[in-house]
Design a protein around this motif. Sequence first.
Motif, PDB file in Angstrom:
ATOM      1  N   GLU A  99       2.879  13.067  -5.765  1.00  0.00           N
ATOM      2  CA  GLU A  99       2.628  14.069  -4.725  1.00  0.00           C
ATOM      3  C   GLU A  99       1.154  14.474  -4.703  1.00  0.00           C
ATOM      4  N   ASN A 100       0.560  14.685  -5.890  1.00  0.00           N
ATOM      5  CA  ASN A 100      -0.860  15.039  -5.964  1.00  0.00           C
ATOM      6  C   ASN A 100      -1.742  13.943  -5.381  1.00  0.00           C
ATOM      7  N   ALA A 101      -1.393  12.685  -5.679  1.00  0.00           N
ATOM      8  CA  ALA A 101      -2.179  11.557  -5.183  1.00  0.00           C
ATOM      9  C   ALA A 101      -2.197  11.532  -3.659  1.00  0.00           C
ATOM     10  N   ILE A 102      -1.045  11.807  -3.049  1.00  0.00           N
ATOM     11  CA  ILE A 102      -0.948  11.780  -1.588  1.00  0.00           C
ATOM     12  C   ILE A 102      -1.630  12.989  -0.965  1.00  0.00           C
ATOM     13  N   TRP A 103      -1.276  14.174  -1.455  1.00  0.00           N
ATOM     14  CA  TRP A 103      -1.694  15.409  -0.797  1.00  0.00           C
ATOM     15  C   TRP A 103      -3.119  15.823  -1.107  1.00  0.00           C
ATOM     16  N   HIS A 104      -3.647  15.413  -2.245  1.00  0.00           N
ATOM     17  CA  HIS A 104      -4.986  15.876  -2.626  1.00  0.00           C
ATOM     18  C   HIS A 104      -6.010  14.746  -2.707  1.00  0.00           C
ATOM     19  N   GLY A 105      -5.559  13.530  -2.442  1.00  0.00           N
ATOM     20  CA  GLY A 105      -6.486  12.409  -2.481  1.00  0.00           C
ATOM     21  C   GLY A 105      -6.441  11.541  -1.242  1.00  0.00           C
ATOM     22  N   LEU A 106      -5.266  11.010  -0.945  1.00  0.00           N
ATOM     23  CA  LEU A 106      -5.146  10.004   0.108  1.00  0.00           C
ATOM     24  C   LEU A 106      -5.163  10.584   1.527  1.00  0.00           C
ATOM     25  N   ARG A 107      -4.577  11.739   1.728  1.00  0.00           N
ATOM     26  CA  ARG A 107      -4.502  12.240   3.108  1.00  0.00           C
ATOM     27  C   ARG A 107      -5.852  12.715   3.634  1.00  0.00           C
ATOM     28  N   LYS A 109      -8.633  10.941   2.948  1.00  0.00           N
ATOM     29  CA  LYS A 109      -9.461   9.735   2.998  1.00  0.00           C
ATOM     30  C   LYS A 109      -9.586   9.244   4.444  1.00  0.00           C
ATOM     31  N   GLU A 110     -10.799   8.878   4.851  1.00  0.00           N
ATOM     32  CA  GLU A 110     -11.012   8.418   6.226  1.00  0.00           C
ATOM     33  C   GLU A 110     -10.397   7.036   6.452  1.00  0.00           C
ATOM     34  N   ALA A 111     -10.686   6.101   5.551  1.00  0.00           N
ATOM     35  CA  ALA A 111     -10.091   4.762   5.661  1.00  0.00           C
ATOM     36  C   ALA A 111      -8.700   4.776   5.021  1.00  0.00           C
ATOM     37  N   LYS A 112      -7.891   3.807   5.384  1.00  0.00           N
ATOM     38  CA  LYS A 112      -6.544   3.726   4.825  1.00  0.00           C
ATOM     39  C   LYS A 112      -6.625   3.410   3.336  1.00  0.00           C
ATOM     40  N   GLY A 113      -5.880   4.153   2.530  1.00  0.00           N
ATOM     41  CA  GLY A 113      -5.930   3.983   1.080  1.00  0.00           C
ATOM     42  C   GLY A 113      -4.698   3.280   0.531  1.00  0.00           C
ATOM     43  N   PHE A 114      -4.596   3.259  -0.792  1.00  0.00           N
ATOM     44  CA  PHE A 114      -3.430   2.654  -1.433  1.00  0.00           C
ATOM     45  C   PHE A 114      -2.955   3.532  -2.578  1.00  0.00           C
ATOM     46  N   LEU A 115      -1.685   3.409  -2.872  1.00  0.00           N
ATOM     47  CA  LEU A 115      -1.062   4.093  -4.001  1.00  0.00           C
ATOM     48  C   LEU A 115      -0.194   3.082  -4.727  1.00  0.00           C
ATOM     49  N   ASN A 116      -0.438   2.916  -6.019  1.00  0.00           N
ATOM     50  CA  ASN A 116       0.352   1.996  -6.827  1.00  0.00           C
ATOM     51  C   ASN A 116       1.085   2.769  -7.913  1.00  0.00           C
ATOM     52  N   VAL A 117       2.371   2.504  -8.054  1.00  0.00           N
ATOM     53  CA  VAL A 117       3.167   3.077  -9.143  1.00  0.00           C
ATOM     54  C   VAL A 117       3.661   1.906  -9.983  1.00  0.00           C
ATOM     55  N   ILE A 118       3.259   1.893 -11.260  1.00  0.00           N
ATOM     56  CA  ILE A 118       3.514   0.737 -12.116  1.00  0.00           C
ATOM     57  C   ILE A 118       4.304   1.161 -13.354  1.00  0.00           C
ATOM     58  N   PHE A 119       5.381   0.455 -13.633  1.00  0.00           N
ATOM     59  CA  PHE A 119       6.190   0.676 -14.829  1.00  0.00           C
ATOM     60  C   PHE A 119       6.093  -0.576 -15.696  1.00  0.00           C
ATOM     61  N   GLU A 120       5.658  -0.419 -16.942  1.00  0.00           N
ATOM     62  CA  GLU A 120       5.556  -1.571 -17.837  1.00  0.00           C
ATOM     63  C   GLU A 120       5.797  -1.150 -19.276  1.00  0.00           C
ATOM     64  N   LYS A 121       6.095  -2.135 -20.123  1.00  0.00           N
ATOM     65  CA  LYS A 121       6.330  -1.848 -21.538  1.00  0.00           C
ATOM     66  C   LYS A 121       5.015  -1.753 -22.278  1.00  0.00           C
ATOM     67  N   ASP A 122       4.953  -0.823 -23.217  1.00  0.00           N
ATOM     68  CA  ASP A 122       3.816  -0.663 -24.109  1.00  0.00           C
ATOM     69  C   ASP A 122       4.399  -0.577 -25.513  1.00  0.00           C
ATOM     70  N   GLU A 131      -1.738   5.203  -9.649  1.00  0.00           N
ATOM     71  CA  GLU A 131      -3.153   5.054  -9.302  1.00  0.00           C
ATOM     72  C   GLU A 131      -3.354   5.074  -7.789  1.00  0.00           C
ATOM     73  N   ASP A 132      -4.444   5.735  -7.374  1.00  0.00           N
ATOM     74  CA  ASP A 132      -4.769   5.792  -5.950  1.00  0.00           C
ATOM     75  C   ASP A 132      -6.279   5.694  -5.780  1.00  0.00           C
ATOM     76  N   ASN A 133      -6.710   5.318  -4.586  1.00  0.00           N
ATOM     77  CA  ASN A 133      -8.144   5.253  -4.285  1.00  0.00           C
ATOM     78  C   ASN A 133      -8.522   6.335  -3.274  1.00  0.00           C
ATOM     79  N   GLY A 134      -7.920   7.522  -3.462  1.00  0.00           N
ATOM     80  CA  GLY A 134      -8.209   8.657  -2.594  1.00  0.00           C
ATOM     81  C   GLY A 134      -9.599   9.217  -2.846  1.00  0.00           C
ATOM     82  N   ILE A 135      -9.852  10.416  -2.347  1.00  0.00           N
ATOM     83  CA  ILE A 135     -11.204  10.979  -2.427  1.00  0.00           C
ATOM     84  C   ILE A 135     -11.584  11.431  -3.837  1.00  0.00           C
ATOM     85  N   GLY A 136     -10.607  11.526  -4.735  1.00  0.00           N
ATOM     86  CA  GLY A 136     -10.923  11.886  -6.118  1.00  0.00           C
ATOM     87  C   GLY A 136     -10.845  13.384  -6.379  1.00  0.00           C
TER      88      GLY A 136
END
Length: 200
Positions: A99-107, A109-122, A131-136
Amino acid sequence: MNPHFIFNALNSVNSYIAKSDEKSANKYLSDFSKLMRLVMENSKYDFVSLDTEVNTLELYLSLEHFRFKEKFDYTFNIGADIATDTFEIPPMFIQPYIENAIWHGLRYKEAKGFLNVIFEKDNQNLKVTVEDNGIGRKESKKLKTKFQKENVSTGLKNIENRVDIINKIYKTKISIDIKDFDIEKQSGTIVTMIIPPISQ
């Protein structure tokens, strides 16, 4: 779940009705109802299966994307070696970061951004990356009103408190790390969560 999401979701339904877009209104309301039912059902438990949590997150993310499809695309990647039906996770644990990535970063952003949600074993742990490439974080703080800053701060503090309680009660070591996606430009955000198997 942020009350603003519920309010905005209902406003979206109202908007589709006002535009006589019955098909979109019905689909959105149907998915929203499914999400609310899942959230209320899952809230009864300290932990739910990763499979249940992923279904809830995917439904939430599809609703947000339905409203902001011009702002970002997203991917959901789950490692083939993860037993989603047996690994357990606190319900609605990951959603606030999405929610934070969308509402405080991506929305913002002037250009279209991306949001990745990754689940992996560690090792034996579950590693979740949002991870997102929003405004930061730096630029986002400049745009927020005093109320928004306090609201986000309280939300993240609540998550920290929840992690502390879970770690103490279940003697585990859930950890959360937040950093810039692009360190040089201080833009975008990467949230990494390490969740060990829980012994109940």
